[in-house]
Design a protein around this motif. Structure first.
Motif, PDB file in Angstrom:
ATOM      1  N   ALA A   1       0.830  -1.206   0.000  1.00 13.74           N
ATOM      2  CA  ALA A   1       0.000   0.000   0.000  1.00 13.74           C
ATOM      3  C   ALA A   1       0.859   1.248   0.000  1.00 13.74           C
ATOM      4  CB  ALA A   1      -0.922   0.002   1.225  1.00 13.74           C
ATOM      5  N   TRP A   2       0.236   2.336  -0.445  1.00  9.78           N
ATOM      6  CA  TRP A   2       0.798   3.682  -0.307  1.00  9.78           C
ATOM      7  C   TRP A   2      -0.130   4.461   0.633  1.00  9.78           C
ATOM      8  CZ3 TRP A   2       0.192   1.549  -5.284  1.00  9.78           C
ATOM      9  CH2 TRP A   2       1.336   1.437  -6.087  1.00  9.78           C
ATOM     10  N   ASP A   3       0.415   5.351   1.438  1.00  8.88           N
ATOM     11  CA  ASP A   3      -0.447   6.226   2.228  1.00  8.88           C
ATOM     12  C   ASP A   3       0.325   7.458   2.684  1.00  8.88           C
ATOM     13  OD1 ASP A   3      -3.359   5.829   3.574  1.00  8.88           O
ATOM     14  OD2 ASP A   3      -2.116   7.099   4.847  1.00  8.88           O
ATOM     15  N   VAL A   4      -0.419   8.548   2.877  1.00 10.78           N
ATOM     16  CA  VAL A   4       0.204   9.801   3.323  1.00 10.78           C
ATOM     17  C   VAL A   4       0.575   9.742   4.804  1.00 10.78           C
ATOM     18  CG1 VAL A   4      -0.975  11.188   1.591  1.00 10.78           C
ATOM     19  CG2 VAL A   4      -2.027  10.904   3.848  1.00 10.78           C
ATOM     20  N   TYR A   5      -0.007   8.790   5.539  1.00 14.96           N
ATOM     21  CA  TYR A   5       0.338   8.604   6.946  1.00 14.96           C
ATOM     22  C   TYR A   5       1.253   7.383   7.089  1.00 14.96           C
ATOM     23  CZ  TYR A   5      -3.503  11.875   7.648  1.00 14.96           C
ATOM     24  OH  TYR A   5      -4.317  12.988   7.596  1.00 14.96           O
ATOM     25  N   PRO A   6       2.255   7.424   7.964  1.00 18.79           N
ATOM     26  CA  PRO A   6       3.251   6.346   8.030  1.00 18.79           C
ATOM     27  C   PRO A   6       2.800   5.106   8.800  1.00 18.79           C
ATOM     28  CG  PRO A   6       3.807   8.088   9.587  1.00 18.79           C
ATOM     29  CD  PRO A   6       2.618   8.580   8.813  1.00 18.79           C
ATOM     30  N   ALA A   7       1.633   5.150   9.439  1.00 18.58           N
ATOM     31  CA  ALA A   7       1.184   4.025  10.260  1.00 18.58           C
ATOM     32  C   ALA A   7       1.083   2.754   9.428  1.00 18.58           C
ATOM     33  CB  ALA A   7      -0.172   4.349  10.881  1.00 18.58           C
TER      34      ALA A   7
ATOM     35  N   ARG B   1      -7.925  18.507   3.469  1.00 15.91           N
ATOM     36  CA  ARG B   1      -8.159  18.126   4.869  1.00 15.91           C
ATOM     37  C   ARG B   1      -7.151  17.088   5.377  1.00 15.91           C
ATOM     38  NH1 ARG B   1     -13.392  19.979   6.653  1.00 15.91           N
ATOM     39  NH2 ARG B   1     -13.844  21.745   5.298  1.00 15.91           N
ATOM     40  N   LEU B   2      -6.305  16.568   4.494  1.00 12.02           N
ATOM     41  CA  LEU B   2      -5.329  15.552   4.899  1.00 12.02           C
ATOM     42  C   LEU B   2      -3.969  16.198   5.180  1.00 12.02           C
ATOM     43  CD1 LEU B   2      -6.118  12.583   2.480  1.00 12.02           C
ATOM     44  CD2 LEU B   2      -7.060  13.063   4.740  1.00 12.02           C
ATOM     45  N   ASP B   3      -3.295  15.722   6.236  1.00 11.04           N
ATOM     46  CA  ASP B   3      -2.049  16.356   6.677  1.00 11.04           C
ATOM     47  C   ASP B   3      -0.904  15.375   6.870  1.00 11.04           C
ATOM     48  OD1 ASP B   3      -2.374  19.172   6.840  1.00 11.04           O
ATOM     49  OD2 ASP B   3      -3.794  18.859   8.476  1.00 11.04           O
ATOM     50  N   GLY B   4      -0.903  14.274   6.172  1.00 14.60           N
ATOM     51  CA  GLY B   4       0.136  13.271   6.362  1.00 14.60           C
ATOM     52  C   GLY B   4       1.496  13.730   5.860  1.00 14.60           C
ATOM     53  N   ASP B   5       2.552  13.133   6.448  1.00 20.22           N
ATOM     54  CA  ASP B   5       3.913  13.515   6.049  1.00 20.22           C
ATOM     55  C   ASP B   5       4.675  12.371   5.392  1.00 20.22           C
ATOM     56  OD1 ASP B   5       4.271  11.877   8.213  1.00 20.22           O
ATOM     57  OD2 ASP B   5       5.289  13.364   9.475  1.00 20.22           O
ATOM     58  N   ASN B   6       3.996  11.248   5.138  1.00 14.18           N
ATOM     59  CA  ASN B   6       4.649  10.114   4.460  1.00 14.18           C
ATOM     60  C   ASN B   6       4.461  10.300   2.942  1.00 14.18           C
ATOM     61  OD1 ASN B   6       6.037   7.563   4.648  1.00 14.18           O
ATOM     62  ND2 ASN B   6       4.136   6.597   3.965  1.00 14.18           N
ATOM     63  N   VAL B   7       5.114  11.319   2.425  1.00 19.94           N
ATOM     64  CA  VAL B   7       4.826  11.821   1.080  1.00 19.94           C
ATOM     65  C   VAL B   7       6.104  11.884   0.243  1.00 19.94           C
ATOM     66  CG1 VAL B   7       3.967  13.830  -0.202  1.00 19.94           C
ATOM     67  CG2 VAL B   7       2.848  13.148   1.918  1.00 19.94           C
ATOM     68  N   LYS B   8       5.986  11.513  -1.010  1.00 19.73           N
ATOM     69  CA  LYS B   8       7.121  11.581  -1.923  1.00 19.73           C
ATOM     70  C   LYS B   8       7.480  13.044  -2.227  1.00 19.73           C
ATOM     71  CE  LYS B   8       5.836   7.362  -4.451  1.00 19.73           C
ATOM     72  NZ  LYS B   8       6.859   6.502  -3.830  1.00 19.73           N
TER      73      LYS B   8
ATOM     74  N   ASP C   1      -0.688  15.612  -3.370  1.00 25.15           N
ATOM     75  CA  ASP C   1      -0.743  17.056  -3.563  1.00 25.15           C
ATOM     76  C   ASP C   1      -1.864  17.564  -2.667  1.00 25.15           C
ATOM     77  OD1 ASP C   1      -1.296  19.662  -4.375  1.00 25.15           O
ATOM     78  OD2 ASP C   1      -0.969  19.260  -6.504  1.00 25.15           O
ATOM     79  N   LYS C   2      -1.505  18.310  -1.656  1.00 23.27           N
ATOM     80  CA  LYS C   2      -2.491  18.750  -0.655  1.00 23.27           C
ATOM     81  C   LYS C   2      -3.631  19.554  -1.265  1.00 23.27           C
ATOM     82  CE  LYS C   2      -2.767  20.823   3.944  1.00 23.27           C
ATOM     83  NZ  LYS C   2      -3.531  19.713   4.511  1.00 23.27           N
ATOM     84  N   ASN C   3      -3.404  20.190  -2.396  1.00 20.89           N
ATOM     85  CA  ASN C   3      -4.472  20.951  -3.051  1.00 20.89           C
ATOM     86  C   ASN C   3      -5.621  20.053  -3.508  1.00 20.89           C
ATOM     87  OD1 ASN C   3      -3.282  23.529  -2.824  1.00 20.89           O
ATOM     88  ND2 ASN C   3      -1.939  23.087  -4.571  1.00 20.89           N
ATOM     89  N   TYR C   4      -5.336  18.749  -3.635  1.00 23.18           N
ATOM     90  CA  TYR C   4      -6.379  17.821  -4.083  1.00 23.18           C
ATOM     91  C   TYR C   4      -7.140  17.181  -2.916  1.00 23.18           C
ATOM     92  CZ  TYR C   4      -5.313  18.136  -9.009  1.00 23.18           C
ATOM     93  OH  TYR C   4      -5.174  18.606 -10.308  1.00 23.18           O
TER      94      TYR C   4
ATOM     95  N   VAL D   1     -12.726  14.482   4.299  1.00 18.01           N
ATOM     96  CA  VAL D   1     -12.295  15.005   3.001  1.00 18.01           C
ATOM     97  C   VAL D   1     -13.483  15.580   2.230  1.00 18.01           C
ATOM     98  CG1 VAL D   1     -11.360  14.348   0.747  1.00 18.01           C
ATOM     99  CG2 VAL D   1     -10.259  13.534   2.835  1.00 18.01           C
ATOM    100  N   LEU D   2     -14.626  14.873   2.292  1.00 16.12           N
ATOM    101  CA  LEU D   2     -15.805  15.310   1.539  1.00 16.12           C
ATOM    102  C   LEU D   2     -16.462  16.538   2.147  1.00 16.12           C
ATOM    103  CD1 LEU D   2     -17.390  11.847   0.673  1.00 16.12           C
ATOM    104  CD2 LEU D   2     -16.263  13.422  -0.901  1.00 16.12           C
ATOM    105  N   ASP D   3     -16.036  16.924   3.338  1.00 14.18           N
ATOM    106  CA  ASP D   3     -16.555  18.149   3.950  1.00 14.18           C
ATOM    107  C   ASP D   3     -16.027  19.389   3.235  1.00 14.18           C
ATOM    108  OD1 ASP D   3     -18.283  19.106   5.974  1.00 14.18           O
ATOM    109  OD2 ASP D   3     -16.575  19.741   7.190  1.00 14.18           O
ATOM    110  N   GLU D   4     -14.986  19.184   2.425  1.00 12.74           N
ATOM    111  CA  GLU D   4     -14.443  20.261   1.585  1.00 12.74           C
ATOM    112  C   GLU D   4     -15.299  20.348   0.317  1.00 12.74           C
ATOM    113  OE1 GLU D   4     -11.994  23.382   0.874  1.00 12.74           O
ATOM    114  OE2 GLU D   4     -11.717  22.072   2.601  1.00 12.74           O
TER     115      GLU D   4
END
Length: 435
Positions: free
Chosen positions: A80-86, A127-134, A121-124, A284-287
């Motif tokens: 899997a890929w994810d923006v959070y490292p958990a 509401r997500l703030d993960g740091d496990n990002v390329k 890309d946070k613009n997409y 996310v859908l609240d945006e």
């Protein structure tokens, strides 16, 4: 004995999931628990459904794996890929979908699934703030890094085939634009020019998957593979694609209940659908920009089932509204209300109320399994491009809108398409009509 058209499902099947949240961890944990005999894959068509093949004296009702060769659950390897490292264990616990007793027996296997850094890309998804990002120079580099991840996964695990499944959040709406999405060449040029407004991160995942010989499934309402460039690439690479948006709760009800109204020749004045949802998807859908993507997907179902042009007396002027409200106390337990205003004999009004208290990830997990196994089957059967027979599992089925194709949203017509495809890939006659 029928001669199957699909190659045998030999070796291991890799499933690389984009997003390691509630849906993905429920899916992965359920597969692992089922492998140990500690759970049942309830809701999975590939594991339970039986299809008639043959007629008359030759008639038999067979499970899918008796008609076509399919991997066993033991043959699946996850990444899997994810923006959070958990890792998958931590994510499954954090999601609060499954009870501890349904996670702990496979803790070691889940701990081993550590998410790869996500192309994000946070613009997409603001509401997500993960740091496990390329860290990517541009969209082209983003796709190249994902391709490298797929190659490394194949090399490290020795899997024979890989399917890439998007089970991450809904991105902001990207309207198809032929200047950027019309051809593979235009798409690649936009990626190299780092056109972040027209090239969503999900498009980089889909492009990378297809370039690495992997079928791709879009489980969110993103327009990722719903563009001519991806259709062209899928045809060029002889790969199947499917999308979009898992059909889990309210839209499943709508695609099954609307045919009752249409078949009974009752009229419709309005259909108001609203949801409350508290998980990461709800956040996310609240945006508003992200909700717009979901709204387009959810609104598309009804209009192709109850068609004004076919029955103007009954459906010429109905009002259809869909809302989603973020409500944290519910977590993954989504509640959908449908308020349906119908009319009958001599125009007299009536109402139908449907209140579906569902569990989003519990409904989505078997869809993930079925979509991955069936798109792998399609690949082994030599099918490519949009797999319309998978529309049974999808909220807003892909279709060729450039040639005014109308998607099939009627649940029971979709089921006929699914059964016919399984029959054909198993070497039997596709013998049911879609009426």
């Amino acid at each position: 004995m029928a001669t199957p058209k699909a190659k045998p499902a030999t070796g291991k099947l890799g499933i690389m999931v984009v997003g390691l949240g509630a849906v993905s961890t429920t899916f992965i944990t359920g597969v692992m628990m089922t492998r140990k005999g500690l759970a049942k894959p309830v809701g999975s068509m590939t594991q339970y459904d039986k299809i008639r093949v043959g007629r008359g004296a030759d008639k038999k009702y067979l499970k899918y794996n008796e008609i076509v060769s399919m991997p066993s659950l033991d043959d699946i390897v996850f990444a899997a890929w994810d923006v959070y490292p958990a890792n998958a264990y931590e994510s499954a616990v954090n999601a609060q979908v499954l009870k501890e007793k349904d996670i702990e027996p496979v803790k070691d296997e889940l701990l081993a699934i550590k998410p790869l850094k996500a192309a994000f890309d946070k613009n997409y998804a603001k509401r997500l703030d993960g740091d496990n990002v390329k860290q990517c120079k541009d969209r082209w580099d983003m796709a190249e890094q994902i391709r490298a991840d797929i190659r490394n996964f194949k090399a490290e695990t020795g899997v024979e085939r890989v399917v890439v499944l998007w089970a991450a959040s809904t991105e902001i709406f990207v309207a198809p634009d032929m200047k950027y999405h019309g051809t593979v060449a235009a798409l690649e040029a936009a990626m190299k020019a780092n056109d972040v407004d027209h090239i969503a991160p999900s498009m980089c995942y889909a492009y990378a998957a297809l370039m690495e010989d992997c079928p791709f499934v879009m489980g969110a309402p993103n327009t990722t593979v719903d563009i001519p460039a991806m259709w062209e690439l899928a045809e060029e690479k002889k790969l199947p694609i499917a999308g979009k948006d898992f059909k889990t709760g309210q839209t499943l009800v709508k695609s099954g209940f609307a045919p009752i109204i249409g078949t009974r020749m009752l009229g419709l004045n309005g259909w108001f659908s609203t949801n409350i949802l508290g998980n990461r998807d709800g956040l996310v859908l609240d945006e508003p920009a992200n909700f717009r993507t979901k709204e387009v997907s959810k609104l598309s179902t009804l209009e192709s089932i109850l068609v004004p042009e076919e029955q103007p007396d009954l459906y010429s002027d109905y009002y259809h509204k869909v809302r989603i409200n973020y409500y944290p106390p519910r977590d993954d337990n989504k509640e959908g209300w449908d308020n349906i205003d119908i009319f009958g004999w001599m125009g007299y009004p009536m109402q139908i109320k449907i209140n579906f208290l569902c569990r989003d990830s519990i409904l989505a997990a078997p869809l993930c399994l079925d979509l991955c196994l069936l798109i792998d089957l399609a690949h082994r059967a030599g099918l490519w491009g949009t797999q319309r027979f998978l529309s049974f599992f999808l909220k807003s089925p892909q279709h060729d809108y450039l040639n005014d194709e109308v998607p099939v949203n009627h649940l029971f017509q979709q089921y006929v398409m699914l059964k016919n495809a399984i029959r054909e890939m198993g070497g039997y006659e596709a013998d049911e009509e879609i009426d």
